[in-house]
Design a protein around this motif. Structure first.
Motif, PDB file in Angstrom:
ATOM      1  N   ARG A  27      31.057  35.637   8.959  1.00 53.17           N
ATOM      2  CA  ARG A  27      31.136  36.382  10.665  1.00 53.17           C
ATOM      3  C   ARG A  27      30.967  35.027  11.665  1.00 53.17           C
ATOM      4  O   ARG A  27      31.354  35.141  12.403  1.00 53.17           O
ATOM      5  N   ALA A  46      33.997  33.892  12.076  1.00 57.43           N
ATOM      6  CA  ALA A  46      34.722  35.153  12.845  1.00 57.43           C
ATOM      7  C   ALA A  46      35.233  34.998  14.004  1.00 57.43           C
ATOM      8  O   ALA A  46      35.697  35.084  15.455  1.00 57.43           O
ATOM      9  N   PHE A  87      36.170  42.234  13.019  1.00 54.64           N
ATOM     10  CA  PHE A  87      35.095  41.746  11.507  1.00 54.64           C
ATOM     11  C   PHE A  87      34.732  42.216  11.648  1.00 54.64           C
ATOM     12  O   PHE A  87      34.342  43.264   9.955  1.00 54.64           O
TER      13      PHE A  87
END
Length: 236
Positions: free
Chosen positions: A160, A163, A208
């Protein structure tokens, strides 16, 4: 990018990402590296000719070159380490993980400082403050799970954070569209930089999150279908 799993061993690959997501990841990596190299060259050898808009941008970064370097050099190293984390190349030494978190912290903290000189004013600054905070929170959560030896949750938050950070690369094609249509829109970089930041970072975060949640739901369904006498198995 491969997604994390709470049940798969740490050394096993997770659910494979679709080709378009992998392609987007590598495109973002290439753009991010190219942007840093271009900025380093512009700082080292300022161009004497070229489009006035680009010259003004180069001058803006040159006025705080030390801060710019303190931000983009760690960012470059972070981006170069990203494929090692994403594709779980675990044959590397532990120093990769040790370096990953400090680099991310430096990138995030210097991004706050860089926002003081936002070309797009408060529109750009607000995007940096929001998404940079999300980046640091994700990085902190990943480090917390690392300290708890929860490899799968650490991996999810690592992905995360990557991204989110690569959202800066996604802003570049968006800016390119604004530059290309400037004769029609009459927008200046000071007017569209903030919009480009919001679009670029939002796209990365949204894509994402949609993918990771779909992957987790799919894995849960697959796990339930393998449990004897489970409701899902009985229904099939």
């Amino acid at each position: 990018m491969p997604s994390p799993s709470h049940t798969a061993p740490a050394h096993q690959p997770d659910t494979k990402a679709p080709w378009w997501l992998l392609a987007g990841f590598w495109i973002c990596i290439a753009i991010a590296v190219a942007v840093v190299i271009r900025r380093l060259l512009a700082l080292a050898v300022p161009a004497r000719d070229g489009p006035p808009q680009m010259a003004s941008l180069d001058n803006a970064f040159a006025t705080h070159s030390a801060l710019t370097l303190a931000h983009i050099l760690p960012a470059l190293l972070f981006v170069l380490l990203a494929p090692v984390i994403v594709f779980r190349l675990r044959n590397h030494s532990r120093w990769i993980d040790r370096v990953f978190y400090p680099l991310g912290a430096i990138v995030g903290l210097t991004a706050y400082a860089m926002s003081l000189y936002s070309i797009g004013g408060w529109t750009e600054r607000s995007a940096v403050l929001l998404f940079n905070t999300l980046f640091l929170v994700s990085l902190s959560r990943a480090y917390l799970y690392r300290s708890q030896t929860d490899n799968m949750r650490e991996r999810r938050w690592q992905l995360r954070s990557i991204a989110i950070l690569l959202g800066i690369a996604t802003t570049r094609p968006v800016m390119g569209v604004f530059f290309a249509t400037a004769r029609l829109t009459h927008l200046l970089p000071q007017q569209f930089f903030g919009i480009a930041f919001w679009i670029g970072f939002s796209m990365n975060v949204l894509i994402f999150e949609l993918w990771i949640h779909a992957a987790v739901r799919r894995r849960k369904r697959n796990s339930q279908s393998q449990i004897p006498n489970s409701p899902m198995r009985s229904a099939t």
